[in-house]
Write a protein that holds these residues in place. Structure first.
Motif, mmCIF file in Angstrom:
data_model
loop_
_atom_site.group_PDB
_atom_site.id
_atom_site.type_symbol
_atom_site.label_atom_id
_atom_site.label_comp_id
_atom_site.label_asym_id
_atom_site.label_seq_id
_atom_site.Cartn_x
_atom_site.Cartn_y
_atom_site.Cartn_z
ATOM 1 N N ILE A 50 15.258 49.774 50.140
ATOM 2 C CA ILE A 50 15.776 48.432 50.435
ATOM 3 C C ILE A 50 16.274 47.768 49.160
ATOM 4 O O ILE A 50 17.341 47.143 49.134
ATOM 5 C CB ILE A 50 14.682 47.564 51.092
ATOM 6 N N ASN A 51 15.507 47.901 48.090
ATOM 7 C CA ASN A 51 15.868 47.277 46.824
ATOM 8 C C ASN A 51 17.220 47.781 46.320
ATOM 9 O O ASN A 51 18.079 46.991 45.911
ATOM 10 C CB ASN A 51 14.777 47.554 45.787
ATOM 11 N N CYS A 52 17.432 49.081 46.368
ATOM 12 C CA CYS A 52 18.699 49.661 45.896
ATOM 13 C C CYS A 52 19.873 49.180 46.742
ATOM 14 O O CYS A 52 20.924 48.792 46.221
ATOM 15 C CB CYS A 52 18.625 51.187 45.926
ATOM 16 N N PHE A 53 19.696 49.199 48.070
ATOM 17 C CA PHE A 53 20.787 48.795 48.955
ATOM 18 C C PHE A 53 21.126 47.319 48.764
ATOM 19 O O PHE A 53 22.294 46.942 48.649
ATOM 20 C CB PHE A 53 20.398 49.053 50.416
ATOM 21 N N THR A 101 29.133 41.125 46.621
ATOM 22 C CA THR A 101 29.478 39.892 47.332
ATOM 23 C C THR A 101 29.230 38.695 46.428
ATOM 24 O O THR A 101 28.779 38.831 45.300
ATOM 25 C CB THR A 101 28.635 39.737 48.617
ATOM 26 N N HIS A 102 29.535 37.505 46.959
ATOM 27 C CA HIS A 102 29.379 36.277 46.171
ATOM 28 C C HIS A 102 28.049 35.583 46.445
ATOM 29 O O HIS A 102 27.833 34.463 46.006
ATOM 30 C CB HIS A 102 30.523 35.304 46.486
ATOM 31 N N TYR A 103 27.148 36.261 47.160
ATOM 32 C CA TYR A 103 25.881 35.627 47.509
ATOM 33 C C TYR A 103 24.848 35.812 46.408
ATOM 34 O O TYR A 103 24.941 36.716 45.587
ATOM 35 C CB TYR A 103 25.347 36.196 48.827
ATOM 36 N N GLN A 104 23.833 34.940 46.452
ATOM 37 C CA GLN A 104 22.738 35.009 45.495
ATOM 38 C C GLN A 104 21.418 34.831 46.234
ATOM 39 O O GLN A 104 21.370 34.256 47.317
ATOM 40 C CB GLN A 104 22.866 33.908 44.433
ATOM 41 N N MET A 105 20.351 35.347 45.627
ATOM 42 C CA MET A 105 19.010 35.136 46.156
ATOM 43 C C MET A 105 18.105 34.692 45.023
ATOM 44 O O MET A 105 18.112 35.299 43.953
ATOM 45 C CB MET A 105 18.430 36.423 46.762
ATOM 46 N N PHE A 133 25.893 42.564 56.976
ATOM 47 C CA PHE A 133 24.821 43.171 56.192
ATOM 48 C C PHE A 133 23.932 44.032 57.086
ATOM 49 O O PHE A 133 23.604 45.180 56.748
ATOM 50 C CB PHE A 133 23.967 42.101 55.507
ATOM 51 N N ALA A 134 23.513 43.475 58.229
ATOM 52 C CA ALA A 134 22.617 44.204 59.133
ATOM 53 C C ALA A 134 23.267 45.486 59.636
ATOM 54 O O ALA A 134 22.619 46.539 59.732
ATOM 55 C CB ALA A 134 22.224 43.307 60.303
ATOM 56 N N LYS A 149 22.910 46.447 45.430
ATOM 57 C CA LYS A 149 24.325 46.836 45.464
ATOM 58 C C LYS A 149 25.125 45.877 46.341
ATOM 59 O O LYS A 149 26.229 45.460 45.988
ATOM 60 C CB LYS A 149 24.466 48.268 45.991
ATOM 61 N N TYR A 150 24.553 45.491 47.477
ATOM 62 C CA TYR A 150 25.264 44.600 48.392
ATOM 63 C C TYR A 150 25.486 43.232 47.752
ATOM 64 O O TYR A 150 26.575 42.662 47.837
ATOM 65 C CB TYR A 150 24.472 44.443 49.693
#
Length: 693
Positions: A202-205, A213-217, A258-259, A208-209
């Motif tokens: 999950i971390n790797c995917f 993209t222009h999103y942040q977490m 994403f899903a 990369k995603y």
């Protein structure tokens, strides 16, 4: 005395070697990381305090400080103490994950054996766990003759598993993320419920995603997302799937994308229901931008403005011109509103500390949010994040506000002291207490007190008071808190909201540099104002063509481009924004189309009023009849002044029924006057703000 095996070894080592031991030494001897040793030393320090000893650090070595007599007592206790390999939190985690994995009731004796405790101890742990699970709508059911079973919806069980890890093992989770960043492969024993390979995948995917993209977490959001998705995959693999249900949340195209992409490369088969749940997890974690979350930026803009205004009024401090606060809340609130609308919980490890440190600020924000959300309240953890934004704006660590309380208690000194003690414990916001008898109260000026409490009914009191029980019942506590919340603006009127931190005088900036910066920003402000007002247009359209055609013509007529040929791109961006969430303004006949684009050179504002209404999707997902199309275009890169102006105008359109009537009137003279008044006020406030700074 409760000690883990590692803590007991550390204490015994420190007692034997009084010259001290290093962090690296303990890490090597115990075969754990330095961070783990630091956590153990924190617990060791608490244990030492009970023996009137302390943990001191000389250069890089740790030592026990205190008298020999107290060290001898500690050594005796250590000799008799039985170390446990796991903390109570770890034991409860074992119980939770074992029960969550059972399809049928599980024997208590078997459960106790699995956890390594007696049946009686296991039962006590289950009592604690059951209480913790109740708010999550999961229960621990005990069936006579059958055993123990975890009861609740699968979705709630997954949330319980994730919440327990995040609440009790947040430091270990940070260690896990650091290991992933360093590409280490060690598994963590207590985390054995989820295969480490699933976490890595999950971390790797996701990394990369996010990079593409222009999103942040934010860090805590990413940690929650990682754990929730890992638990989801593990539960599916173990045969525990979500109950079929109709999608109830309004998600963005990017969330579904994403899903879908995750489903294609995942080894775990995802049903449509599970794929939808993955989309929900992703959208609740990303920092939503102004087109996401089912709550358009215009409504978020208004919500933030009204929230700041309300808190300012309650605390008697003007925060309305703090653009940094506004921008911070504007970035945070879309995600908070999305979680609120969809009943998604968030864990904030600092909630208790924040609430204790800023009690009045917390209360003011709680009241303001309830006013804006029609009586509904955000979760405590969610509000704590908002309090931090305001606390930062106020540049303080602690509220220095004394709320004076007059306690009238004629039943005796003992009862009076009991009430005062209970107040200090249950309502710490009340910092000053004066106790008066029936005779004393006649001599006192009630106006010197912010709140008056009495244990008896009073005849003809000089001001309002609250009738309470000397033992201060739970209902009394609620009444006092309710009174403070309702009267906070009056209480704060004569008080100041100060910082407890020492103010350090800064070196004055050279006048020429400061003045030059001020003039430069003022030039940009005036240029933006001229750009908006000089080309303001309000026109009428009677052609009856599609609203898309009307919008395209508006872009053609009003956009100020750096080069030709960008009209199509700007129009497509406006249509894309509309598809993401709808742009019709609820309860009005207006729609606001707005965007920023690299090919736009100046701010522009225009309105077209149509003869016939068009039924368009609103910001609340409902259809609204629209015959006033508002277009606001801006360059991609805006100065702070330009950002403030754009935000101000967006909020101005729906600030009040009067403003709505003006902007939907089709009267250019009225609209221009409204904009001029708002912009003039903004310029005056801006110059005063710079003057004060």
């Amino acid at each position: 005395m409760f000690l883990t095996t590692r803590e007991k070894v550390i204490l015994e080592t420190l007692l034997k070697n009084k010259s001290g031991n290093t962090l690296d030494y303990f890490s090597s001897q115990l075969k754990v990381s330095r961070r783990t040793v630091q956590r153990d030393l924190k617990n060791v320090s608490h244990t030492l305090a009970t023996f009137h000893l302390s943990l001191s650090k000389t250069e890089q070595e740790f030592q026990i400080a205190g008298t020999n007599a107290n060290m001898f007592k500690l050594a005796q206790e250590l000799h008799q103490a039985e170390a446990l390999d796991q903390t109570p939190e770890e034991k409860n985690w074992l119980l939770l994950k074992i029960l969550a994995h059972q399809q049928e009731p599980y024997k208590l004796s078997s459960l106790a054996t699995d956890v390594g405790v007696s049946v009686q101890t296991a039962s006590s742990y289950l009592d604690v766990l059951s209480e913790w699970l109740t708010p999550l709508q999961v229960s621990v059911e005990r069936y006579r003759g059958s055993g123990i079973q975890l009861v609740g919806l699968e979705k709630n069980k997954r949330q319980a598993l994730a919440n327990y890890l995040l609440q009790h093992f947040d430091e270990q989770l940070v260690d896990l993320l650091l290991e992933l960043e360093q590409e280490k492969t060690e598994s963590v024993d207590w985390f054995a419920y989820i295969p480490i390979d699933t976490i890595k995948h999950i971390n790797c995917f996701e990394k990369k995603y996010i990079a593409d993209t222009h999103y942040q977490m934010a860090m805590n959001s990413y940690m929650r997302f990682l754990i929730q998705l890992a638990i989801t995959l593990h539960r599916i693999e173990s045969g525990f799937v979500l109950e079929a249900h109709e999608p109830s949340m309004r998600l963005t195209d990017d969330a579904y994308k994403f899903a879908h992409n995750f489903k294609k490369q995942s080894d775990v088969p995802l049903s449509h229901v599970e794929e939808y749940e993955v989309a929900v997890l992703w959208q609740s974690a990303v920092q939503l931008n102004e087109t996401m979350g089912g709550y358009d930026s215009l409504l978020i803009n208004r919500l933030v403005h009204q929230l700041i205004n309300s808190v300012s009024d309650q605390l008697n401090v003007d925060l309305t011109d703090d653009f940094s606060l506004f921008q911070g809340l504007l970035a945070h609130m879309p995600s908070a509103i999305f979680r609120f609308q969809n009943n998604i919980t968030v864990y904030n490890p600092l909630s208790a500390d924040i609430r204790r440190q800023y009690p009045l600020l917390f209360m003011a924000i709680e009241k303001a949010i309830q006013e804006e959300l029609n009586g509904h309240a955000l979760a405590i953890d969610e509000m704590a994040y908002i309090v931090l934004h305001f606390g930062s704006a106020l540049e303080m660590k602690k509220e220095q506000i004394d709320i004076a309380t007059l306690i009238i208690c004629p039943t005796g000194i003992g009862a009076s002291k009991m009430l005062a003690t209970r107040l200090k414990k249950e309502v710490p916001e009340l910092t000053q207490h004066a106790i008066a008898s029936m005779t004393d109260m006649q001599k006192l000026d009630w106006n010197d007190y912010d709140i008056v409490l009495s244990t008896v009914r009073l005849q003809h009191p000089p001001k309002d008071y609250l009738l309470v029980n000397p033992l201060l019942s739970i209902e009394d506590v609620r009444s006092v808190r309710r009174y403070i919340k309702e009267h906070l603006p009056v209480i704060m009127e004569q008080k100041k909201y100060l910082s407890s931190t020492r103010v350090v005088e800064e070196q004055p900036v050279p006048l020429t540099e400061d003045f030059s910066t001020f003039i430069g920003e003022l030039d940009k402000t005036l240029a933006a104002v001229h750009s908006l007002l000089d080309d303001l247009k309000v026109t009428f359209d009677t052609s009856g063509v599609s609203y898309e055609k009307i919008l395209y013509r508006m872009v053609q007529a009003n956009v100020k481009m750096k080069k030709t040929g960008a009209v199509d791109h700007i129009f497509e961006q406006l249509i894309w924004r509309e598809k993401q969430g709808g742009l019709a303004i609820p309860d009005t006949n207006m729609a606001l189309y707005h965007c920023r684009h690299e090919q736009i050179s100046e701010l522009s504002f225009a309105i077209v009023q149509t003869q016939q209404p068009y039924h368009l999707k609103g910001m609340d997902a409902r259809e609204w009849p629209v015959n006033n199309f508002i277009l606001m275009l801006a360059p991609e890169n805006l100065s702070q002044s330009e950002l403030e102006i754009v935000s101000m105008i967006s909020a101005l359109i729906i600030e009040s029924p009067k403003h709505i009537a003006v902007f939907s009137s089709g009267q250019e003279v009225l609209i221009r006057k409204q904009l001029e008044q708002a912009l003039q006020k903004y310029i005056i406030n801006k110059t005063q703000r710079n003057d004060k700074s």
